[in-house]
Design an enzyme around this catalytic site. Structure first.
Site, short mmCIF file in Angstrom:
data_model
loop_
_atom_site.label_atom_id
_atom_site.label_comp_id
_atom_site.label_asym_id
_atom_site.label_seq_id
_atom_site.Cartn_x
_atom_site.Cartn_y
_atom_site.Cartn_z
N GLY A 23 0.65 -1.18 -0.10
CA GLY A 23 0.08 -0.01 -0.02
C GLY A 23 0.93 1.26 -0.04
CG ASP B 124 -0.71 -0.77 8.79
OD1 ASP B 124 -1.58 0.17 8.98
OD2 ASP B 124 -0.62 -1.42 7.94
#
Lengths: 428, 428
Positions: free
Chosen positions: A22, A149
């Site tokens: 991502g 993240d």
């Protein structure tokens, strides 16, 4: 036929860089760092190539000449979201894939390879490095970390995280002003953020609170690391709404109950009879609306916006992402391989970091969860140590170029590199 | 007992300002404009008061002294989201309410009243003006327009719209770069934006396209004014995905089918047996997933973020919102009443506007839909005239103050004004 050079500092050849997983607001800043550093090593590095769509571009021999890009484009890359080279989610598995990668490396004399990505991508980096070594082909493989993240082990934090948290905290502060405008001790705003396994992003929303203003939003923070208790949550909402006109809840998408079940999985059925993925927002909304009469809830699921909002990026993050890319090239030229750049925080009064290296083995299969010691005893708050850790990561704003009222972002010209190998058949 | 002054330019007394309806990124810029202009009329205007939470604050005599706020706070107001005075959605209906408002106006010698709001709020302004006139109490009532929906009649556009569109178009551009990074002719990103009746915001997303780059996102735009046809939509998605790696769809939440049914209403049932409000995103996702095998869809519902994202506001919008507030005060001092400020665009080569007045009657109950002539023949696109209209509205970026990595926003100290009336009982 095989190359059998021994590792020495004077390896020369071409460089290949690719992006994976991502995208983040700063994944292209790392790309710019790789390109800029590579240009400085003209004795060691010949061509600077990019693979389109990560390892897929290597398999397909879809390479582009990054040195041919304009300086203006490369400068703009640092503030451009998305993966400018294209990304992929492909994991390498078969012997044919590794043999193909070596074939392409050999054909283009690739001696330096940098994969900008998270856990899975560094796992691919590791396997490529090992395979090439096993075949006697010398290539220096140094990974560049990337993930909003913030769950990679060893590195203090990950490029991408600071910008995402800056955007999320800004948005939570703005939403809370809207929510406060209309609340009458009866309005709950739920903001769902990314984070399947780790609650770093949800925790980051707490940076929206001003120092010394405990009534600031968010009022409740729900992390995957703390088992969700619906009764305790409802009671906390009730407490907030007795003191304040409105309540802002930030929840990670990966919120789980004590049995480990994802609460956002949903059990409903849509108009077509398919099970709905309700999402954590909708789940929490149901809990509130089934507990309180007259309380309104708003759902705000930030979704992919939070990993692409470069207009709200952190300058600290951009700078570090660039430096991580540059450090990878420098390390490779200096003879390192099979490692990833990690950010090490200096133990000083003022925030500063340095780029070091860590073995890819330790990175590829680890996941750094939010520390239990930083989660409040109620499981719905985050302690002050976190703010001390995270606040420096969101400092600074880039000077963006605007064109027709919108940020101007880079687009690579993608000058194709002539193919030298036969086509790769996926099913060969 | 009754005041029976005739209207003359030399009316003197106190000013009251209030905010109403859904906040916008610039509703506080209009408040700053009112305060700043009022300070310039020291012969006519004594105190500068604000009502907390719109007409609710008048009914409850919950007034604050705005002249006592620091200059720093008032300066920051122009870039602060939310309604700094608090907002409300209350419509005035009963004779008791109007009598109470007059009572509070008289007690505090309110002679100038400015309501910053949309249709419903200007309807309240009109009724207050009429009631006070019928009772022989002279008060000058001039409304200040506000709505991100851009659906007020007469005015060329509404303060709030430009900033929302700048944010939405920026976000769509950023999302499209993320989406392009991972698409393989198989990824559809659906962005749901506000707009129940009018498609102005969805249309605004088309400003994300660069001039001369027809392949730029958004590729499909769905407005409430054009009846949705699922088969034609699916065919268009198919066309886009044959040419491009990904497809970005922007849809207004109020999308309707040919029979006028809202497509986002949903017919599913959640875990608690309640009907789900699926939203247009989920509906379109279903259409795509039921038509195409192997196509992935992403939903992004921007929700309330789009009306509060001051960090991405338009400087043109901020300036005009401020000027609209200032123009309301100037008009009231000059003897006008029962009107609203409207923005008139000059017919010049370069964009410029002037503030004029329009009767409240014409504003209060109208809704300006997106012009049919600007909708493409396919019902899924927007013509070039719209860009000419909307592009100037998103120009310019404010210089924001940052503190601890986040935009610094104003918070009114809200110095209370001493109450002079008995409490108001809602049920009296």
């Amino acid at each position: 036929m095989e190359n059998t050079e021994s590792s020495d500092k004077n390896l020369t050849g071409n460089l290949l860089v690719a992006q994976s997983g991502g995208p983040t607001p700063v994944i292209n800043a790392s790309l710019a760092g790789v390109i800029s550093a590579a240009l400085q090593f003209e004795d060691e590095i010949g061509e600077i190539y990019g693979a389109v769509n990560g390892v897929e571009g290597i398999l397909g021999e879809n390479l582009v000449d990054l040195a041919a890009e304009s300086q203006q484009t490369v400068r703009l890359l640092s503030t451009t979201p998305g993966a400018a080279l294209g990304s992929c989610r492909r994991k390498l598995n078969t012997p044919e894939e590794f043999a193909r990668i070596l074939e392409v490396f050999k054909a283009h004399d690739i001696r330096f390879f940098h994969y900008i990505g998270g856990n899975d991508s560094q796992d691919s980096s590791k396997k490529i490095a090992d395979y090439c070594a096993s075949q006697g082909y010398e290539v220096r493989v140094i990974g560049v970390p990337k993930t909003i993240d913030n769950d990679l082990p060893i590195t203090d934090h990950c490029p991408g995280y600071g910008s995402t948290v800056k955007y999320v905290a800004t948005t939570v502060r703005e939403l809370s002003l809207d929510s406060a405008s209309l609340g009458r001790n009866n309005l709950v705003t739920i903001v769902e953020v990314m984070g399947r396994g780790a609650g770093w992003i949800a925790a980051g929303a707490t940076l929206a609170r001003r120092k010394g203003v405990p009534e600031d939003a968010p009022h409740i923070v729900l992390l995957p690391e703390a088992a969700f208790d619906a009764a305790a949550f409802a009671e906390r909402v009730r407490e907030v709404l007795t003191r304040q006109t409105h309540c802002v809840v930030v929840a990670a998408e990966g919120l789980k109950d004590a049995a480990g079940n994802f609460l956002g999985a949903g059990t409903g059925v849509d108009a077509f009879g398919h099970p709905t993925l309700g999402g954590v927002c909708e789940y929490l909304k149901s809990v509130i609306e089934n507990t309180f009469a007259g309380v309104k809830t708003r759902c705000c699921r930030l979704g992919h916006v939070q990993r692409t909002a470069s207009h709200c990026a952190s300058m600290t993050d951009i700078t570090e992402a660039f430096e991580a890319g540059a450090a990878a090239v420098k390390a490779a030229v200096a003879g390192e391989t099979g490692k990833m750049v990690v950010i090490v925080r200096d133990e000083r009064e003022h925030y500063s970091v340095r780029m070091e290296l860590s073995e890819l083995d330790g990175i590829a299969n680890g996941e750094k969860l939010f520390p239990a010691a930083w989660i409040g005893g109620d499981g719905m708050s985050v302690g002050g140590q976190f703010a001390k850790y995270a606040l420096p990561l969101i400092y600074g704003e880039p000077k963006l170029s605007y064109e027709n009222g919108l940020p101007k972002y880079a687009e690579l010209a993608r000058y194709g590199v002539e193919k030298k190998c036969p086509p790769f058949s996926e099913n060969a």
